[in-house]
Motif scaffolding. Sequence first.
Motif, PDB file in Angstrom:
ATOM      1  N   ASN A 300      25.343  14.870  54.421  1.00  0.00           N
ATOM      2  CA  ASN A 300      26.107  15.799  53.669  1.00  0.00           C
ATOM      3  C   ASN A 300      27.838  15.538  54.189  1.00  0.00           C
ATOM      4  O   ASN A 300      28.558  15.668  53.319  1.00  0.00           O
ATOM      5  CB  ASN A 300      25.906  17.302  53.946  1.00  0.00           C
ATOM      6  CG  ASN A 300      24.655  17.790  53.051  1.00  0.00           C
ATOM      7  OD1 ASN A 300      24.447  16.946  52.069  1.00  0.00           O
ATOM      8  ND2 ASN A 300      24.172  18.986  53.447  1.00  0.00           N
ATOM      9  N   TYR A 304      30.151  15.110  51.106  1.00  0.00           N
ATOM     10  CA  TYR A 304      31.409  16.048  50.805  1.00  0.00           C
ATOM     11  C   TYR A 304      32.712  15.671  51.576  1.00  0.00           C
ATOM     12  O   TYR A 304      33.142  16.552  51.933  1.00  0.00           O
ATOM     13  CB  TYR A 304      30.802  17.339  51.117  1.00  0.00           C
ATOM     14  CG  TYR A 304      29.511  17.847  50.149  1.00  0.00           C
ATOM     15  CD1 TYR A 304      29.655  17.947  48.874  1.00  0.00           C
ATOM     16  CD2 TYR A 304      28.183  17.760  50.871  1.00  0.00           C
ATOM     17  CE1 TYR A 304      28.285  18.304  48.169  1.00  0.00           C
ATOM     18  CE2 TYR A 304      27.282  17.968  50.067  1.00  0.00           C
ATOM     19  CZ  TYR A 304      27.341  18.300  48.651  1.00  0.00           C
ATOM     20  OH  TYR A 304      26.150  18.631  47.970  1.00  0.00           O
ATOM     21  N   ASP A 329      32.858  17.607  60.265  1.00  0.00           N
ATOM     22  CA  ASP A 329      33.458  16.451  59.471  1.00  0.00           C
ATOM     23  C   ASP A 329      34.969  16.768  58.959  1.00  0.00           C
ATOM     24  O   ASP A 329      35.450  17.684  59.405  1.00  0.00           O
ATOM     25  CB  ASP A 329      32.540  16.529  58.236  1.00  0.00           C
ATOM     26  CG  ASP A 329      32.484  17.607  57.363  1.00  0.00           C
ATOM     27  OD1 ASP A 329      33.469  18.138  56.991  1.00  0.00           O
ATOM     28  OD2 ASP A 329      31.378  18.002  56.948  1.00  0.00           O
ATOM     29  N   ARG A 348      23.724  25.375  44.929  1.00  0.00           N
ATOM     30  CA  ARG A 348      24.712  24.257  45.199  1.00  0.00           C
ATOM     31  C   ARG A 348      25.994  24.890  44.757  1.00  0.00           C
ATOM     32  O   ARG A 348      26.085  25.822  44.170  1.00  0.00           O
ATOM     33  CB  ARG A 348      24.242  23.033  44.204  1.00  0.00           C
ATOM     34  CG  ARG A 348      22.751  22.597  44.371  1.00  0.00           C
ATOM     35  CD  ARG A 348      22.808  21.107  43.950  1.00  0.00           C
ATOM     36  NE  ARG A 348      23.683  20.395  44.753  1.00  0.00           N
ATOM     37  CZ  ARG A 348      24.303  19.416  44.310  1.00  0.00           C
ATOM     38  NH1 ARG A 348      24.910  19.338  42.938  1.00  0.00           N
ATOM     39  NH2 ARG A 348      25.105  18.481  44.847  1.00  0.00           N
ATOM     40  N   THR A 358      20.284  17.961  45.123  1.00  0.00           N
ATOM     41  CA  THR A 358      19.123  18.819  44.708  1.00  0.00           C
ATOM     42  C   THR A 358      19.392  20.402  45.198  1.00  0.00           C
ATOM     43  O   THR A 358      18.639  21.317  44.870  1.00  0.00           O
ATOM     44  CB  THR A 358      17.788  18.432  45.243  1.00  0.00           C
ATOM     45  OG1 THR A 358      17.851  18.532  46.593  1.00  0.00           O
ATOM     46  CG2 THR A 358      17.543  16.991  44.691  1.00  0.00           C
ATOM     47  N   GLY A 359      20.372  20.757  46.165  1.00  0.00           N
ATOM     48  CA  GLY A 359      20.354  21.884  46.902  1.00  0.00           C
ATOM     49  C   GLY A 359      19.268  22.356  47.874  1.00  0.00           C
ATOM     50  O   GLY A 359      19.145  23.396  48.081  1.00  0.00           O
ATOM     51  N   LEU A 362      19.929  21.546  52.920  1.00  0.00           N
ATOM     52  CA  LEU A 362      20.216  22.831  54.042  1.00  0.00           C
ATOM     53  C   LEU A 362      19.206  23.652  54.413  1.00  0.00           C
ATOM     54  O   LEU A 362      18.996  24.244  55.383  1.00  0.00           O
ATOM     55  CB  LEU A 362      21.553  23.201  53.515  1.00  0.00           C
ATOM     56  CG  LEU A 362      22.835  22.413  53.891  1.00  0.00           C
ATOM     57  CD1 LEU A 362      24.125  23.460  53.640  1.00  0.00           C
ATOM     58  CD2 LEU A 362      23.051  22.102  55.366  1.00  0.00           C
TER      59      LEU A 362
HETATM   60  P1  ADP Z   1      22.873  19.237  48.203  1.00  0.00           P
HETATM   61  O1  ADP Z   1      23.614  18.301  49.186  1.00  0.00           O
HETATM   62  O2  ADP Z   1      21.771  18.393  47.603  1.00  0.00           O
HETATM   63  O3  ADP Z   1      23.522  20.066  47.227  1.00  0.00           O
HETATM   64  P2  ADP Z   1      22.424  21.015  50.395  1.00  0.00           P
HETATM   65  O4  ADP Z   1      21.376  21.989  50.459  1.00  0.00           O
HETATM   66  O5  ADP Z   1      22.170  19.921  51.440  1.00  0.00           O
HETATM   67  O6  ADP Z   1      22.060  20.633  49.122  1.00  0.00           O
HETATM   68  O7  ADP Z   1      23.686  21.647  50.454  1.00  0.00           O
HETATM   69  C1  ADP Z   1      24.037  22.817  49.674  1.00  0.00           C
HETATM   70  C2  ADP Z   1      25.299  22.944  49.347  1.00  0.00           C
HETATM   71  O8  ADP Z   1      26.234  23.278  50.521  1.00  0.00           O
HETATM   72  C3  ADP Z   1      25.978  21.593  48.742  1.00  0.00           C
HETATM   73  O9  ADP Z   1      25.803  21.867  47.550  1.00  0.00           O
HETATM   74  C4  ADP Z   1      27.514  21.715  48.995  1.00  0.00           C
HETATM   75  O10 ADP Z   1      28.151  22.438  48.188  1.00  0.00           O
HETATM   76  C5  ADP Z   1      27.495  22.419  50.586  1.00  0.00           C
HETATM   77  N1  ADP Z   1      27.738  21.505  51.683  1.00  0.00           N
HETATM   78  C6  ADP Z   1      26.861  21.073  52.269  1.00  0.00           C
HETATM   79  N2  ADP Z   1      27.345  20.342  53.318  1.00  0.00           N
HETATM   80  C7  ADP Z   1      28.482  20.341  53.157  1.00  0.00           C
HETATM   81  C8  ADP Z   1      29.590  19.773  53.810  1.00  0.00           C
HETATM   82  N3  ADP Z   1      29.328  18.845  55.053  1.00  0.00           N
HETATM   83  N4  ADP Z   1      30.981  19.829  53.570  1.00  0.00           N
HETATM   84  C9  ADP Z   1      31.162  20.616  52.495  1.00  0.00           C
HETATM   85  N5  ADP Z   1      30.111  21.427  51.674  1.00  0.00           N
HETATM   86  C10 ADP Z   1      28.862  20.977  52.185  1.00  0.00           C
END
Ligand code: ADP
Length: 401
Positions: A300, A304, A329, A348, A358-359, A362
């Motif tokens: 991630n 991102y 990051d 997401r 896919t959301g 995390l």
């Molecule tokens: P995905 O990456 O598949 O969308 P995640 O569950 O990993 O699903 O992340 C959920 C949301 O959290 C992401 O859609 C993004 O908006 C936000 N996110 C996660 N990690 C980061 C990051 N390092 N920096 C900014 N936004 C993040």
Amino acid sequence: MEGLSRKPGILIVEDRKENIYAIRKILEKLDVELIIAETGNEALRHCLNNDFAAIIMDVGLPDMDGFEVARLLYGEERTRHFPIIFVTATHFDDYHKFKGYKVGALDYITKPIVKPILLGKLQVLLELYQKRMEIGALLGEMEDKNKKLAGEIERRKLVEEELRQTAEDLERSNRELEQFAYVASHDLLEPLRKVKSFTVLLSERCGEKLDEKGARYAGYIVEGAGRMEDLIMDLLKYSRVRSGSVSMVRTSMKEVLDQAISELEAVVRDSAAEITADDLPEINANPTQMRQLLENLIGNAIKYRGDEAPKVRLAAERQTGNWLFRVSDNGIGIDPEHHDRIFTIFHRLHSQEKYSGTGIGLAICKKIVESHNGKIWVESAPGKGSSFCFSLPDGEEEGVE
Ligand code: ADP
């Protein structure tokens, strides 16, 4: 005390009217309840139901002598401690013999009764009686409190049992759900892959028969099926993260990081990401899940990213009983209003076109950390990068080798 007021009771056991009168006269100033018994039997009857601060007993009674009455009273648990003052003219020897083998407060006065002597003895006995009553009341209070406490302990046990039962039910239904998600995702994948591969085959083999629209539609099918495949694969990963009872071993987080980076090799290379780390500790954990956790967070952090090449740092800080890890990051950052929600499944913040995903990542991280009895959260602001923090028990006190 049945039949008597709350005043201390004094029982006068005496058959002769003039003696009763004399004793009454001596006691008239005392704030006590006087009961008269003219025979030994009558005295015993009164003692059955009443509590006496003192018994003034003539030794020579018509039906039995006073010592006999005393012997009977001392034979009973309830009456054995009634203090007795014998009124005697000639029975000193008997009194001493009697006192030799009987317990309890015994005393005597001789006839004719001398007022200050009788009053002096009664005064002591009344004070003793008062103390006995106070102790009795305290014991009663303590008994009440103990009963309440026992009731409260019982109630808490019931609540604890209910909670344990609910936790067990929840654990079972979670397992069933995980099992269901696993089976469902697994069974969905096969027909989906068929749809995808046959559409690809169709485009390849019959491409010339499809017009431009047909080719575009086939492309949409492949793309949609691919996306659905990602989703199902992630759901499978989510359902495979077993909450509770994962096998834990001494795990080097440095090795876990190396594995995660090697899994992400292609994205790291393509994005020219720079990944650095502190000295990383060994902790008590499940290595596969730790790799999955770091892979998701670092993946991630790279995905991102902002305009600059991604810089990712993994820091570890020793706390009491915990290790706090931080994946930081220099990416786009996250508005605080989304900090909690991003850990729920399918949540997401961006469109597929902008950032694919896919959301679920995390949600998997949260499940992994919680199955290790840890916590996960994010510190971030838009444009300021993000720090995903998780704390895990170091497990050293559990004596893991
Ligand atoms: P995905 O990456 O598949 O969308 P995640 O569950 O990993 O699903 O992340 C959920 C949301 O959290 C992401 O859609 C993004 O908006 C936000 N996110 C996660 N990690 C980061 C990051 N390092 N920096 C900014 N936004 C993040």
